[in-house]
Design an enzyme around this catalytic site. Sequence first.
Site, mmCIF file in Angstrom:
data_model
loop_
_atom_site.group_PDB
_atom_site.id
_atom_site.type_symbol
_atom_site.label_atom_id
_atom_site.label_comp_id
_atom_site.label_asym_id
_atom_site.label_seq_id
_atom_site.Cartn_x
_atom_site.Cartn_y
_atom_site.Cartn_z
ATOM 1 N N SER A 141 -36.789 -20.013 9.529
ATOM 2 C CA SER A 141 -36.128 -21.322 9.546
ATOM 3 C C SER A 141 -34.869 -21.250 10.402
ATOM 4 O O SER A 141 -34.268 -20.181 10.542
ATOM 5 C CB SER A 141 -35.721 -21.718 8.125
ATOM 6 O OG SER A 141 -34.865 -22.843 8.148
ATOM 7 N N TYR A 156 -31.692 -18.949 0.434
ATOM 8 C CA TYR A 156 -32.798 -19.346 1.327
ATOM 9 C C TYR A 156 -32.541 -18.816 2.744
ATOM 10 O O TYR A 156 -33.453 -18.277 3.381
ATOM 11 C CB TYR A 156 -32.918 -20.873 1.308
ATOM 12 C CG TYR A 156 -34.007 -21.458 2.173
ATOM 13 C CD1 TYR A 156 -35.343 -21.459 1.775
ATOM 14 C CD2 TYR A 156 -33.687 -22.053 3.404
ATOM 15 C CE1 TYR A 156 -36.329 -22.034 2.570
ATOM 16 C CE2 TYR A 156 -34.671 -22.635 4.198
ATOM 17 C CZ TYR A 156 -35.995 -22.617 3.777
ATOM 18 O OH TYR A 156 -36.971 -23.184 4.565
HETATM 19 P P1 NAD Z 1 -44.141 -28.102 1.396
HETATM 20 O O1 NAD Z 1 -43.396 -28.045 0.123
HETATM 21 O O2 NAD Z 1 -44.921 -29.311 1.725
HETATM 22 O O3 NAD Z 1 -45.121 -26.858 1.517
HETATM 23 C C1 NAD Z 1 -44.893 -25.619 0.893
HETATM 24 C C2 NAD Z 1 -46.207 -25.154 0.304
HETATM 25 O O4 NAD Z 1 -46.040 -23.829 -0.225
HETATM 26 C C3 NAD Z 1 -46.684 -26.046 -0.853
HETATM 27 O O5 NAD Z 1 -48.053 -26.345 -0.649
HETATM 28 C C4 NAD Z 1 -46.463 -25.164 -2.076
HETATM 29 O O6 NAD Z 1 -47.378 -25.422 -3.123
HETATM 30 C C5 NAD Z 1 -46.672 -23.788 -1.480
HETATM 31 N N1 NAD Z 1 -46.073 -22.718 -2.285
HETATM 32 C C6 NAD Z 1 -44.881 -22.714 -2.925
HETATM 33 N N2 NAD Z 1 -44.703 -21.557 -3.572
HETATM 34 C C7 NAD Z 1 -45.799 -20.806 -3.337
HETATM 35 C C8 NAD Z 1 -46.222 -19.513 -3.751
HETATM 36 N N3 NAD Z 1 -45.456 -18.763 -4.556
HETATM 37 N N4 NAD Z 1 -47.408 -19.055 -3.322
HETATM 38 C C9 NAD Z 1 -48.197 -19.820 -2.528
HETATM 39 N N5 NAD Z 1 -47.864 -21.048 -2.106
HETATM 40 C C10 NAD Z 1 -46.682 -21.540 -2.520
HETATM 41 O O7 NAD Z 1 -43.039 -27.845 2.500
HETATM 42 P P2 NAD Z 1 -43.119 -27.476 4.061
HETATM 43 O O8 NAD Z 1 -41.921 -28.097 4.662
HETATM 44 O O9 NAD Z 1 -44.455 -27.750 4.648
HETATM 45 O O10 NAD Z 1 -42.856 -25.908 3.987
HETATM 46 C C11 NAD Z 1 -43.654 -24.932 4.635
HETATM 47 C C12 NAD Z 1 -42.783 -23.780 5.054
HETATM 48 O O11 NAD Z 1 -41.887 -24.230 6.078
HETATM 49 C C13 NAD Z 1 -41.885 -23.195 3.962
HETATM 50 O O12 NAD Z 1 -41.869 -21.783 4.081
HETATM 51 C C14 NAD Z 1 -40.517 -23.757 4.294
HETATM 52 O O13 NAD Z 1 -39.481 -22.947 3.798
HETATM 53 C C15 NAD Z 1 -40.592 -23.774 5.788
HETATM 54 N N6 NAD Z 1 -39.631 -24.616 6.507
HETATM 55 C C16 NAD Z 1 -39.617 -25.963 6.294
HETATM 56 C C17 NAD Z 1 -38.715 -26.749 6.989
HETATM 57 C C18 NAD Z 1 -38.634 -28.243 6.796
HETATM 58 O O14 NAD Z 1 -37.657 -28.855 7.220
HETATM 59 N N7 NAD Z 1 -39.626 -28.861 6.152
HETATM 60 C C19 NAD Z 1 -37.844 -26.163 7.920
HETATM 61 C C20 NAD Z 1 -37.898 -24.790 8.122
HETATM 62 C C21 NAD Z 1 -38.800 -24.033 7.410
#
Ligand code: NAD
Length: 250
Positions: A141, A156
Site C-alpha cells: 500500500s 497497517y
Molecule cells: P475488501 O475488503 O473489499 O477486500 C479484502 C478481502 O480480503 C475481503 O474479501 C475479505 O473477506 C478478505 N479477507 C480479510 N481477511 C482475510 C483473511 N484472514 N484471509 C483471507 N481473506 C481475508 O478491500 P480491498 O480494498 O479490495 O482490499 C484488498 C487488498 O488491497 C487489501 O490487502 C488491502 O489492504 C489492500 N489495499 C487497499 C487499498 C484501498 O484503498 N482499497 C489501498 C491499498 C491497499
Amino acid sequence: ALLLDGKVAMISGAASARGIGLATARLFASHGATVAILDLDEGAAIEAAAAIGPQHRGYACNVADKDACLQATERAIADFGRIDVLINNAGITQPVKTLEIDPASWDRILDVNLRGVLYLSQAVIPHMQAQGSGSIACMSSVSAQRGGGILGGPHYSAAKAGVLGLAKAMAREFGPSNIRVNCVTPGLIQTDISAGKLSDQQKAEIAASIPLNRLGNAEEVAGAYLFLASNLSAYITGAVIDVNGGMLIH
Ligand code: NAD
C-alpha cells in the site's frame, strides 16, 4: 492475445463484491486464466467463482492460518494440477493512532496483511518450484511508503511495509527457480474496505490533492496485477508498482 491463456491463478481475499481481488479474478479469467478464489467464507468464495464461470473454484482460507493455506493449496492442486500465479491480496485495515494500538489489534493487522503473505507463499512455492515457473504478486500500500495512507493505522503501515521486504527477499531467493515476486502499492481505491468511512467532502478533498484528481477503482489495481502475473513482466522481479494516481511520486 490472451495474456494468461491456460494459466491457473490463485487469488486471496477475492470474494468481496467491490473488492480488488474479485476484479482481478474477473480480469484474469477474461485473459484465459482459470481462477481459484480464496476467502474467509467458503460459500462466498464458491459463489464469486461460479459467477465468473463454471471452471473457476472457490475455497475457504484464512491466510493467517498456515494449515488453512496448505489445505486450500492442496485442494486447488487437486482440482487444477498446477498454480502458475499467486496473488497475495487479502488484507484488513483499522483507522487508529499509535497510542491506541492494543496488542490484539497489532496481532490481527500483522497476521492477515503480513503473516498471511508468508503462509500462502510457503504453501504455493513448492508447487511452482516443481513446475519450474511462477509469478507471485503481493498487496502492499502507499501507506507503507509514506507512513500512513488515509485510513490505515501505523500497524497497517508496518504490515504493508513488511510485505515489501518479504516480497523482495522472496524475489531474491526464488529467482533462480524462475519464480518472480513483485508488489503493488495502491493509493486510495474505492472498495468496501473504506466504504462509509469517508464523506463525499473528504473524498473530494483527497481527490483534489491527487495529480489525476480522482480516487482509483478496483479494476485499475487488477490491471497492474495482470501485468505482473503475465509474461509481459517476464524480466521484472522484486519490483514495486505504484497504482495511486500520482498521490506519491518518488
Ligand atoms: P475488501 O475488503 O473489499 O477486500 C479484502 C478481502 O480480503 C475481503 O474479501 C475479505 O473477506 C478478505 N479477507 C480479510 N481477511 C482475510 C483473511 N484472514 N484471509 C483471507 N481473506 C481475508 O478491500 P480491498 O480494498 O479490495 O482490499 C484488498 C487488498 O488491497 C487489501 O490487502 C488491502 O489492504 C489492500 N489495499 C487497499 C487499498 C484501498 O484503498 N482499497 C489501498 C491499498 C491497499
